[in-house]
Design a protein around this motif. Structure first.
Motif, PDB file in Angstrom:
ATOM      1  N   ILE A  60      45.210  58.497  52.125  1.00 18.44           N
ATOM      2  CA  ILE A  60      46.253  59.097  52.961  1.00 18.44           C
ATOM      3  C   ILE A  60      47.363  58.098  53.242  1.00 18.44           C
ATOM      4  N   GLU A  61      46.956  56.863  53.564  1.00 15.36           N
ATOM      5  CA  GLU A  61      47.979  55.868  53.871  1.00 15.36           C
ATOM      6  C   GLU A  61      48.857  55.580  52.666  1.00 15.36           C
ATOM      7  N   THR A  62      48.254  55.562  51.486  1.00 13.47           N
ATOM      8  CA  THR A  62      49.049  55.325  50.281  1.00 13.47           C
ATOM      9  C   THR A  62      50.010  56.485  50.084  1.00 13.47           C
ATOM     10  N   LEU A  63      49.499  57.699  50.231  1.00 14.58           N
ATOM     11  CA  LEU A  63      50.332  58.864  49.984  1.00 14.58           C
ATOM     12  C   LEU A  63      51.488  58.951  50.969  1.00 14.58           C
ATOM     13  N   PHE A  64      51.207  58.719  52.250  1.00 18.36           N
ATOM     14  CA  PHE A  64      52.234  58.886  53.278  1.00 18.36           C
ATOM     15  C   PHE A  64      52.942  57.587  53.630  1.00 18.36           C
ATOM     16  N   ASN A  65      52.625  56.530  52.917  1.00 17.64           N
ATOM     17  CA  ASN A  65      53.262  55.242  53.179  1.00 17.64           C
ATOM     18  C   ASN A  65      53.094  54.819  54.633  1.00 17.64           C
ATOM     19  N   TRP A  66      51.883  55.019  55.137  1.00 16.39           N
ATOM     20  CA  TRP A  66      51.605  54.702  56.533  1.00 16.39           C
ATOM     21  C   TRP A  66      50.951  53.323  56.575  1.00 16.39           C
ATOM     22  N   PRO A  67      51.605  52.326  57.193  1.00 16.10           N
ATOM     23  CA  PRO A  67      51.123  50.944  57.061  1.00 16.10           C
ATOM     24  C   PRO A  67      49.903  50.614  57.918  1.00 16.10           C
ATOM     25  N   GLY A  68      48.801  51.285  57.659  1.00 13.55           N
ATOM     26  CA  GLY A  68      47.596  51.041  58.443  1.00 13.55           C
ATOM     27  C   GLY A  68      46.691  50.019  57.781  1.00 13.55           C
ATOM     28  N   VAL A  69      45.468  49.935  58.296  1.00 12.31           N
ATOM     29  CA  VAL A  69      44.533  48.924  57.818  1.00 12.31           C
ATOM     30  C   VAL A  69      44.134  49.158  56.369  1.00 12.31           C
ATOM     31  N   GLY A  70      43.998  50.422  55.976  1.00  9.23           N
ATOM     32  CA  GLY A  70      43.614  50.714  54.596  1.00  9.23           C
ATOM     33  C   GLY A  70      44.608  50.142  53.608  1.00  9.23           C
ATOM     34  N   LEU A  71      45.881  50.403  53.865  1.00  8.80           N
ATOM     35  CA  LEU A  71      46.930  49.912  52.971  1.00  8.80           C
ATOM     36  C   LEU A  71      46.961  48.384  52.984  1.00  8.80           C
ATOM     37  N   LEU A  72      46.752  47.825  54.174  1.00  7.17           N
ATOM     38  CA  LEU A  72      46.736  46.370  54.285  1.00  7.17           C
ATOM     39  C   LEU A  72      45.661  45.782  53.405  1.00  7.17           C
ATOM     40  N   PHE A  73      44.472  46.379  53.490  1.00  6.47           N
ATOM     41  CA  PHE A  73      43.353  45.915  52.692  1.00  6.47           C
ATOM     42  C   PHE A  73      43.666  46.059  51.210  1.00  6.47           C
ATOM     43  N   LEU A  74      44.199  47.222  50.848  1.00  9.47           N
ATOM     44  CA  LEU A  74      44.483  47.475  49.434  1.00  9.47           C
ATOM     45  C   LEU A  74      45.450  46.434  48.889  1.00  9.47           C
ATOM     46  N   ASN A  75      46.533  46.207  49.614  1.00 16.08           N
ATOM     47  CA  ASN A  75      47.508  45.224  49.128  1.00 16.08           C
ATOM     48  C   ASN A  75      46.921  43.825  49.087  1.00 16.08           C
ATOM     49  N   ALA A  76      46.146  43.495  50.119  1.00 19.58           N
ATOM     50  CA  ALA A  76      45.568  42.147  50.140  1.00 19.58           C
ATOM     51  C   ALA A  76      44.569  41.971  49.006  1.00 19.58           C
ATOM     52  N   VAL A  77      43.793  43.009  48.726  1.00 19.16           N
ATOM     53  CA  VAL A  77      42.814  42.893  47.652  1.00 19.16           C
ATOM     54  C   VAL A  77      43.516  42.750  46.312  1.00 19.16           C
ATOM     55  N   THR A  78      44.510  43.590  46.059  1.00 22.85           N
ATOM     56  CA  THR A  78      45.134  43.507  44.742  1.00 22.85           C
ATOM     57  C   THR A  78      45.971  42.248  44.573  1.00 22.85           C
ATOM     58  N   SER A  79      46.486  41.690  45.665  1.00 25.73           N
ATOM     59  CA  SER A  79      47.241  40.456  45.479  1.00 25.73           C
ATOM     60  C   SER A  79      46.431  39.226  45.832  1.00 25.73           C
ATOM     61  N   ARG A  80      45.122  39.403  46.067  1.00 23.78           N
ATOM     62  CA  ARG A  80      44.223  38.285  46.335  1.00 23.78           C
ATOM     63  C   ARG A  80      44.723  37.412  47.492  1.00 23.78           C
ATOM     64  N   ASP A  81      45.213  38.040  48.522  1.00 23.18           N
ATOM     65  CA  ASP A  81      45.711  37.301  49.672  1.00 23.18           C
ATOM     66  C   ASP A  81      44.540  37.025  50.593  1.00 23.18           C
ATOM     67  N   ILE A  82      43.870  35.907  50.355  1.00 18.96           N
ATOM     68  CA  ILE A  82      42.576  35.659  50.994  1.00 18.96           C
ATOM     69  C   ILE A  82      42.639  35.583  52.512  1.00 18.96           C
TER      70      ILE A  82
END
Lengths: 511, 318, 266
Positions: B258-280
């Protein structure tokens, strides 16, 4: 009913908190020009995020893209080259103010550029030696003749910021530029609000307020274009662009970009070691089919590395073609025969490799699947791995990359030479050709850089393109067209195919 | 009172445990996967078409101390956390804590609104259906709620966007710029939440009404219906509160689509971006926050259950 | 309702078998024939790369079910084994087990799967592994609770005194009580797995093109729904119906009173 009471209470609390905080930072004004792109920034530093501020007209470089692959004066009125071709003198435009009211001086410009020279990467591998100020001019000395220097000054990492933007550690703490929009507030890395700058030296912005919104999901961007929330929406997927153009009253424009979907082939692998084999693989790719089905535009099928709007496109080169029969003969002649399961085999080894690609550009995995199937029809086993684009670079470095499909930008600077030098000569960019060297190409690249007249440059250019077409260290698949949409209530929208001029430049609301 | 202290004590321990495990896990996995962390960080920071990326990678490696032994790096992190220094994002060099808190704020807002919507629907439906457990209505709502849950949330999200934002133009598509932006994503989440909640409320209420003590209470002559209702509801609410608690906990990370679809900057999106960019560092801080939140929600649920029905605690902890 | 669920499953299985028997290649592309309408050659038309939708949907159902079944089997086996062993062993072991499951159940499974899948990028199997690692706790809890109750019964005590081996006692007395609950949890678990995997595919984690998987097919089709809405229907319908059937099969009517049922859909 205690539960619902608690819920309602919490709800109202949160809404209040949100309202208070939200209202103070970011308020949605109705006549604010909203520009929607795919790219979030990474902090305020122009070395990282300058693209956002450059494209919103908040910061400016000494020279800027002229939309045709060349450069024109911006903060530098004119420039000259010394006789020994080692010293450049850029005369700073007078009466230009920064957003904080300080005047633009050559010293300030030199300070900005020196920061880029020491901290940035754009000048790496170029002969730029020193950047100093001398009265009203910025003086740049190079260690060898370097004709493309002005192009290198037209990018987002070489913009000029006021000295007040930097703290004593030379970190960027605010974005104080010279452009027609000044940054007024920001929310994280995705929302930036701008106000028109009254002291602008050129044509002031007509629309008082503007906003930059980063929305990475391409379908969401398309929906924002459709609903009118985004007035200028950049980079739409082909399908949505078609839908918007045909079924709504949003205006869709399409520019071919100096960006190419191409396949890096690891020339150390036995299947790619020979240029003949690489050419054979290229013959198996149905570029027209891919362009038609996936990009919805058959003219995007690549015939060579760069599209025909670029001066680097050489009409005399024989185009890349689709000829699976010829490819079959070449494979047979090199000893690759189909085995029992139909896969090509030589000396007991299968013709198999892995293509690495990424989803940041959503069309890439789709194109990869098409290529995979087309190669499978000829007995080549291709597997697809999807990961981050940065993994391509790291696997290039440790040598495990077999092949990669990427969207390669040839316009970091307005002339492709910047990326061509990085991809095909030394020092090699890890997103460039892998395990392939051509001394002839390298010397041609050097002579292009040092060319003293357009004819020499043109000769070197066509030489380089001929080698790339013959050797195919990277196999071009299709050219990129950037499809963007803007509201029918806007006029005078003029988008730069090189994406180095501001999106809202000269834009007005229709009366 | 002792029970309360017991619950709180256990939860604090559990919370700390989760926090450490999660951050350690993030750390270990992010460092142990193939690929050069420094190079990947450099590429995310400086862009893939940047010239001279190897130098930048080396610089990143030095700056972030990535060539030190892993144990040293981890202990370093623990030490910093003890001083409440949660590190700096490797990608955009801003402190991680404000970024994570901001994401939490948005997730909380979305979660509260979604729960609110869901309860507005689930409570009435659940109560009505629960009072008549054999009717056709029950069967219909059971089927309907199962169907709603079977369709993935992002398909619902797109349908709602197409209907309300594009065809009817009542609501904005995506983003977070004013309170109206929260309605569509919250409604999408509320759909699935209310489907399960209403089922649970109905089943639980039906069970309570059919139970012996309820019948006994009525026979006893506790005539006022609403007092009975009060008794009945108290008992019925334990599984409901448990369920809502679990839903609340899952809202903090389970809403990625949902956060990806609605561009809602919640924890899910934060996790997703951090995981894909390896931001430890961001991963570790977010992991700790997530763990603590889950524990906090579970504790609240436990305490509420205790308040509502002391003997139910034994049931819940099985 | 249960019968209805079984009926739906049967229909889906029949559909899959029939389509696969036709032998159309789900991978063959026809770039000049994208978004074709249903015809005798392509029963449900073609997708955005000209591939036969029916064949892909059938293969995709198989793959989705495979991944979900793998995660459920793994977590079920692991959880039940640990739960029963813990209950049987008692004492310290059991408390440690309880604390661990408590711990794991407090953590959101989707996030963990995102984490593992996002970092390992090896397709869907890391996701399956991570789902197993989070879902086993439920089975463990449930089987332990039931085992406890059964163990307290006199005939079990008698069996122990008579010297029957524990494996026999477990098999004879504990298993039958657990089976029904496991089935419920397993059905819900499969439904949850399918939905989790498809959500992760939607955000780009765990994909292995061109292998068809229902969730991936849905998210791949979404960009085209404005002008070609039909191509998203077959995978969505198949997935939704299958999950729906699983939930129906798992549902209880209120005749059975369920102290053990954890209504855990999400």
């Amino acid at each position: 009913m205690k539960r619902s009471g608690v819920v309602v209470f919490l709800l109202s609390l949160f809404l209040c908190a949100f309202y208070i905080e939200g209202a103070s930072e970011v308020c949605a004004a109705d006549d604010r020009l909203v520009v929607v792109t795919a790219w979030e920034t990474q902090g305020l530093d122009p070395l990282l995020s300058g693209f956002a501020f450059l494209r919103m007209g908040s910061v400016e470089p000494l020279v800027r893209s002229d939309r045709k692959g060349g450069v024109e004066p911006c903060l530098a009125e004119k420039w000259s080259l010394s006789d020994d071709r080692l010293t450049w003198k850029f005369d700073i435009r007078p009466n230009v103010l920064f957003h904080d009211g300080a005047p633009l001086t050559a010293a300030a410009a030199a300070q900005s550029l020196n920061r880029t020279l020491s901290k940035g990467a754009i000048f790496k591998g170029t002969p730029v030696k020193t950047i100093e100020s001398d009265g009203n001019s910025v003086v740049i000395k190079t260690s060898s003749p370097f004709a493309p220097l002005p192009w290198y000054l037209a990018t987002y990492s070489t913009v000029v910021l006021a000295p007040s933007s930097f703290d004593k550690n030379n970190e960027c703490v605010s974005v104080v530029g010279t452009g027609f929009y000044k940054l007024s507030s920001s929310e994280g890395n995705t929302v930036f609000d701008f106000e028109a700058f009254d002291g602008y030296w050129g044509e002031k912005a007509t629309i008082e307020k503007a906003r930059y919104l980063a929305v990475p999901n391409p379908e969401t961007r398309a929906m924002m274009a459709e609903s009118g929330e985004g007035h200028i929406v950049i980079d739409l997927p082909a399908e949505s662009a078609q839908y918007l153009a045909k079924d709504t009253d949003v205006i869709v424009v399409s520019h071919i970009l100096p960006r190419v979907r191409s396949m890096i082939l690891n020339a150390k692998l036995p299947v790619f070691a020979d240029a003949e084999l690489r050419r054979a693989v290229s013959l198996c790719i149905d570029r027209k089919g891919i362009a038609e089905a996936i990009h919805k535009d058959v003219t995007l099928a690549a015939t060579q590395l760069l599209a025909d709007f670029s001066p680097w496109h050489d009409k005399n080169l024989s185009p890349l073609e689709y000829n699976p029969e010829k490819a079959k003969e070449i494979f047979l002649a090199s000893g690759w025969k189909p085995n029992k399961s139909g896969v090509l085999e030589k000396d007991g080894k299968e013709f198999a490799f892995e293509i690495l690609t990424y989803t940041a550009r959503p069309d890439l995995p789709v194109v990869a699947q098409a290529i995979q199937q087309q190669l499978a029809n000829l007995g080549i086993k291709v597997s697809i791995a999807i990961d981050n684009s940065s993994v391509i670079a790291s696997r290039h470095n440790d040598g495990t990359l077999e092949s990669a499909l990427l969207g390669r930008n040839y316009s970091s600077i307005p002339d492709p030479i910047g990326n061509i030098a990085a991809d095909f000569s030394e020092p090699r960019d890890p997103m460039g050709a892998m395990n392939w060297r051509s001394e002839k190409a390298e010397s041609l690249i050097k002579s292009y850089m040092g060319a003293s007249n357009p004819q020499d440059a043109a000769k070197a250019r066509s030489g380089i393109m001929a080698i790339l077409q013959e050797e195919l260290p990277v196999v071009p698949v299709s050219w990129y067209a950037n499809q963007s949409a803007f509201s029918k209530n806007l006029e005078n929208v003029n988008l730069d195919p090189y994406e180095l001029r501001p999106y809202p430049e000269g834009v007005r609301w229709k009366k | 009172m002792k029970k309360v202290v017991g619950i709180l004590g256990k939860s604090i321990l559990r919370g700390l445990g989760i926090a450490f495990c999660v951050s350690g896990l993030c750390f270990a996995v992010a460092h142990l996967i193939p690929g050069d962390v420094a190079l990947e960080i450099a590429m995310t920071r400086y862009g893939e078409s940047d010239v001279g990326i190897i130098d930048r990678a080396d610089r990143v490696r030095e700056e972030e101390g990535l060539s030190l032994p892993l144990a040293v790096q981890y202990l370093d992190w623990i030490g910093k956390v003890a001083r409440l220094d949660f590190g700096i994002s490797l990608i955009d060099k801003t402190p991680t804590l404000p970024v994570v808190l901001r994401a939490l704020k948005f997730s909380a807002l979305l979660g509260v609104v979604a729960l609110g919507f869901s309860l507005c629907v689930a409570l009435p439906v659940g109560i009505v259906v629960g009072l008549r457990p054999r009717g056709k209505f029950y069967l219909v709502t059971a089927m309907l709620s199962s169907l709603i849950v079977s369709i993935p949330s992002f398909v619902w999200g797109i349908s709602l966007i197409v209907l309300f934002a594009l065809k009817l133009k009542w609501l904005p598509v995506a983003g977070f710029l004013s309170p109206t932006y929260v309605i569509l994503p919250a409604a999408t989440i509320a759909l699935t939440l209310s489907a399960t909640s209403s089922r649970i409320i109905a089943v639980s209420l039906a069970e309570t009404i059919n139970s012996p003590y309820y019948a006994f209470a009525r026979h006893k002559g506790l005539s006022e219906l609403w007092t009975l209702f009060f008794h009945g509801l108290r008992n019925a609410s334990v599984p409901v509160v448990t369920c809502i608690g679990m839903q609340a906990a899952s809202l903090f990370g389970g809403t990625i689509a949902i956060e990806t679809l609605f561009n809602w900057p919640g924890v899910g999106l934060l996790f997703l971006n951090a995981v894909t960019s390896r931001d430890i560092p961001v991963l570790q801080t977010a992991g700790i926050a997530m763990g603590l939140i889950c524990v906090a929600v579970n504790t609240t649920v436990d305490l509420l259950c205790l308040v509502l029905k002391p003997t139910a605690r034994l049931e819940r902890l099985g | 309702m249960r019968a209805f669920g079984v009926a739906i499953c049967a229909c889906i299985i029949a559909f899959v078998l029939i389509i696969m028997a036709r032998g159309t290649n789900p991978y063959a592309q026809d770039l000049m024939n994208t978004f074709a309408l249903p015809s005798s050659e392509h029963l449900l038309g073609t997708d955005y790369l000209g591939r036969d939708i029916a064949a892909r949907a059938a293969r995709g159902t198989l793959n989705s079910v495979l991944y979900a079944a793998a995660s459920v089997l793994g977590s079920m086996t692991l959880g039940t084994f640990l739960g029963i062993s813990g209950a049987w062993a008692g004492g310290r072991t059991e408390s440690v087990l309880l604390a661990t499951t408590d711990f794991i159940m407090a953590f959101p499974g989707l996030l963990f799967a995102l984490f593992v899948g996002g970092l390992f990028k090896l397709g869907a199997w890391p996701i399956v592994m991570s789902l197993i690692l989070t879902a086993w706790a439920e089975y463990c809890r449930m089987s332990r609770a039931i085992a406890r109750i059964v163990m307290a019964r006199p005939y079990v005590e008698a069996g122990v005194i008579c010297g029957y081996p524990s494996s026999f006692l477990i098999r004879k007395y504990i298993f039958p009580e657990i089976v029904a609950q496991i089935a419920t949890l397993a059905s819900f678990g499969m439904a949850k797995s399918i939905l989790y995997i498809s959500s992760l595919n939607f955000v780009g984690i765990g994909l292995t093109p061109p292998v068809p998987e229902l969730g991936a097919m849905i998210s791949e089709s979404l960009p085209y729904i404005r002008r070609h809405p039909f191509i998203v229907v077959p995978p969505s319908a198949l997935m939704s119906l299958f999950v729906f059937a699983l939930i129906l099969i798992a549902s209880k009517t209120e005749k059975r009173s369920d102290k053990f049922e954890s209504e855990r859909l999400f």
